[in-house]
Scaffold this motif. Structure first.
Motif, mmCIF file in Angstrom:
data_model
loop_
_atom_site.group_PDB
_atom_site.id
_atom_site.type_symbol
_atom_site.label_atom_id
_atom_site.label_comp_id
_atom_site.label_asym_id
_atom_site.label_seq_id
_atom_site.Cartn_x
_atom_site.Cartn_y
_atom_site.Cartn_z
ATOM 1 N N VAL A 1 0.792 -1.243 0.061
ATOM 2 C CA VAL A 1 -0.045 0.097 -0.029
ATOM 3 C C VAL A 1 1.014 1.246 -0.091
ATOM 4 O O VAL A 1 0.722 2.268 -0.932
ATOM 5 N N ILE A 2 2.142 1.244 0.789
ATOM 6 C CA ILE A 2 2.946 2.353 0.866
ATOM 7 C C ILE A 2 4.279 1.663 1.020
ATOM 8 O O ILE A 2 4.176 0.749 1.568
ATOM 9 N N GLU A 3 4.981 2.281 0.508
ATOM 10 C CA GLU A 3 6.523 1.924 0.313
ATOM 11 C C GLU A 3 7.127 2.182 1.891
ATOM 12 O O GLU A 3 8.029 1.175 2.290
ATOM 13 N N ASP A 4 7.087 3.186 2.620
ATOM 14 C CA ASP A 4 7.604 3.426 3.864
ATOM 15 C C ASP A 4 6.616 3.368 4.797
ATOM 16 O O ASP A 4 5.940 3.847 5.742
ATOM 17 N N TYR A 5 6.285 1.860 5.028
ATOM 18 C CA TYR A 5 5.097 1.423 5.875
ATOM 19 C C TYR A 5 5.491 1.822 7.318
ATOM 20 O O TYR A 5 4.880 2.455 8.088
ATOM 21 N N TYR A 6 6.884 1.303 7.717
ATOM 22 C CA TYR A 6 7.108 1.663 9.209
ATOM 23 C C TYR A 6 7.327 3.258 9.676
ATOM 24 O O TYR A 6 6.814 3.561 10.771
ATOM 25 N N GLY A 7 7.581 4.124 8.669
ATOM 26 C CA GLY A 7 7.766 5.186 8.887
ATOM 27 C C GLY A 7 6.337 6.009 8.992
ATOM 28 O O GLY A 7 6.218 6.846 9.735
ATOM 29 N N GLN A 8 5.350 5.511 8.086
ATOM 30 C CA GLN A 8 3.967 5.991 8.233
ATOM 31 C C GLN A 8 3.498 5.574 9.629
ATOM 32 O O GLN A 8 2.536 6.236 10.270
ATOM 33 N N GLU A 9 3.963 4.190 10.127
ATOM 34 C CA GLU A 9 3.006 4.133 11.421
ATOM 35 C C GLU A 9 3.511 4.985 12.422
ATOM 36 O O GLU A 9 3.141 5.053 13.420
ATOM 37 N N LEU A 10 4.992 5.405 12.463
ATOM 38 C CA LEU A 10 5.388 6.341 13.458
ATOM 39 C C LEU A 10 4.653 7.521 13.465
ATOM 40 O O LEU A 10 4.500 8.293 14.492
ATOM 41 N N GLN A 11 4.191 7.930 12.287
ATOM 42 C CA GLN A 11 3.573 9.141 12.141
ATOM 43 C C GLN A 11 2.045 9.048 12.477
ATOM 44 O O GLN A 11 1.297 10.144 12.459
ATOM 45 N N PHE A 12 1.485 7.760 12.715
ATOM 46 C CA PHE A 12 0.102 7.696 12.830
ATOM 47 C C PHE A 12 -0.387 8.296 14.219
ATOM 48 O O PHE A 12 -1.566 8.842 13.944
ATOM 49 N N GLN A 13 0.160 8.451 15.246
ATOM 50 C CA GLN A 13 -0.412 9.253 16.220
ATOM 51 C C GLN A 13 -0.609 10.838 16.015
ATOM 52 O O GLN A 13 -1.653 11.261 16.376
ATOM 53 N N ALA A 14 0.134 11.220 15.350
ATOM 54 C CA ALA A 14 0.223 12.573 14.932
ATOM 55 C C ALA A 14 -0.836 12.709 14.070
ATOM 56 O O ALA A 14 -1.667 13.754 14.132
ATOM 57 N N ASP A 15 -1.130 11.977 13.128
ATOM 58 C CA ASP A 15 -2.343 11.738 12.017
ATOM 59 C C ASP A 15 -3.610 12.001 12.857
ATOM 60 O O ASP A 15 -4.448 12.734 12.627
ATOM 61 N N ILE A 16 -3.797 11.083 13.935
ATOM 62 C CA ILE A 16 -4.788 10.937 14.786
ATOM 63 C C ILE A 16 -5.108 12.235 15.577
ATOM 64 O O ILE A 16 -6.183 12.923 15.417
ATOM 65 N N ASP A 17 -3.998 12.839 16.050
ATOM 66 C CA ASP A 17 -4.209 14.283 16.649
ATOM 67 C C ASP A 17 -4.550 15.526 15.801
ATOM 68 O O ASP A 17 -5.497 16.121 15.923
ATOM 69 N N HIS A 18 -4.214 15.214 14.459
ATOM 70 C CA HIS A 18 -4.509 16.356 13.634
ATOM 71 C C HIS A 18 -5.996 16.062 13.058
ATOM 72 O O HIS A 18 -6.617 17.074 12.762
ATOM 73 N N GLU A 19 -6.366 15.051 12.877
ATOM 74 C CA GLU A 19 -7.586 14.823 12.520
ATOM 75 C C GLU A 19 -8.654 15.278 13.719
ATOM 76 O O GLU A 19 -9.649 15.856 13.447
ATOM 77 N N GLU A 20 -8.389 15.016 14.937
ATOM 78 C CA GLU A 20 -9.249 15.370 16.015
ATOM 79 C C GLU A 20 -9.192 16.783 16.077
ATOM 80 O O GLU A 20 -10.244 17.721 16.352
ATOM 81 N N ASN A 21 -7.927 17.678 15.755
ATOM 82 C CA ASN A 21 -8.063 19.237 15.710
ATOM 83 C C ASN A 21 -8.952 19.602 14.806
ATOM 84 O O ASN A 21 -9.468 20.385 14.614
ATOM 85 N N ALA A 22 -9.180 18.859 13.501
ATOM 86 C CA ALA A 22 -10.094 19.182 12.334
ATOM 87 C C ALA A 22 -11.257 19.107 12.671
ATOM 88 O O ALA A 22 -12.262 19.989 12.506
ATOM 89 N N ASN A 23 -11.678 18.026 13.444
ATOM 90 C CA ASN A 23 -12.966 17.830 13.986
ATOM 91 C C ASN A 23 -13.467 18.731 14.871
ATOM 92 O O ASN A 23 -14.606 19.019 15.220
ATOM 93 N N HIS A 24 -12.470 19.513 15.604
ATOM 94 C CA HIS A 24 -12.945 20.547 16.541
ATOM 95 C C HIS A 24 -13.296 22.069 15.836
ATOM 96 O O HIS A 24 -13.743 22.828 16.363
ATOM 97 N N LEU A 25 -12.990 21.942 14.495
ATOM 98 C CA LEU A 25 -13.225 23.306 13.988
ATOM 99 C C LEU A 25 -14.784 23.414 13.969
ATOM 100 O O LEU A 25 -15.594 22.268 13.779
ATOM 101 N N LYS A 26 -15.239 24.721 13.453
ATOM 102 C CA LYS A 26 -16.771 25.064 13.332
ATOM 103 C C LYS A 26 -16.966 24.307 12.145
ATOM 104 O O LYS A 26 -18.217 23.523 12.082
ATOM 105 N N THR A 27 -16.457 24.334 10.880
ATOM 106 C CA THR A 27 -16.501 23.978 9.806
ATOM 107 C C THR A 27 -15.149 23.190 9.167
ATOM 108 O O THR A 27 -14.210 23.926 9.336
ATOM 109 N N ASN A 28 -15.104 21.896 8.716
ATOM 110 C CA ASN A 28 -13.978 21.319 8.355
ATOM 111 C C ASN A 28 -13.855 21.382 6.942
ATOM 112 O O ASN A 28 -14.975 22.073 6.227
ATOM 113 N N VAL A 29 -12.893 20.897 6.444
ATOM 114 C CA VAL A 29 -12.748 20.745 5.025
ATOM 115 C C VAL A 29 -13.668 19.986 4.157
ATOM 116 O O VAL A 29 -14.252 18.910 4.925
#
Length: 148
Positions: free
Chosen positions: A38-66
């Motif tokens: 699915v992705i070449e740098d699988y393990y590098g993406q796994e390390l970024q996973f928690q940051a992605d969850i935090d960024h998605e949560e930030n987006a969900n707290h906006l009045k209007t999302n993208v």
């Protein structure tokens, strides 16, 4: 000449083994059946996973999302109206699960609150869209799967 049951069983086994070997060799050597990770740098993406969850949560707290909208011109990505477009930066990554050669990334540069992904860059089929953007010091992430 009559074939006895023992000979018939041996012939059936040989035919079955030949049939299975044909498919194994075809699937192993034919390029149309190649499947990539699915992705070449699988393990590098796994390390970024928690940051992605935090960024998605930030987006969900906006009045209007993208939001996304399909048009004849392509896909329009609309950013929240209450934000200053001069302070919005980031990238839009379009991932095609069926063919990694069609994947592309574009930077966000806005003249209004809409970003157009042109129709000529999008083939019919499924796309995973990932909008990774920052406003001032806050990071946001928007993910969506569409069929174009």
């Amino acid at each position: 000449m009559k074939i006895n049951w023992g000979t018939a069983i041996v012939i059936a086994f040989v035919c079955f083994i030949s049939f299975i070997m044909y498919f194994v060799i075809t699937m192993s050597t034919d390029t149309k059946y190649e499947h990539d990770l699915v992705i070449e740098d699988y393990y590098g993406q796994e390390l970024q996973f928690q940051a992605d969850i935090d960024h998605e949560e930030n987006a969900n707290h906006l009045k209007t999302n993208v939001s996304l909208k399909k048009t004849n011109d392509g896909v329009i990505i609309t950013f929240p109206e209450d934000l200053d477009i001069q302070n919005i930066t980031g990238t839009v990554f379009l991932y095609r699960p069926s063919n990694k050669q069609l994947d592309f990334e574009t930077t966000i540069s806005l003249s209004n609150h809409n970003l157009l992904i042109p129709d000529k860059r999008l083939l019919d089929g499924r796309w995973n869209i990932k909008v990774d953007w920052k406003y001032n010091t806050n990071s946001y992430l928007f993910k969506k799967e569409i069929t174009y």
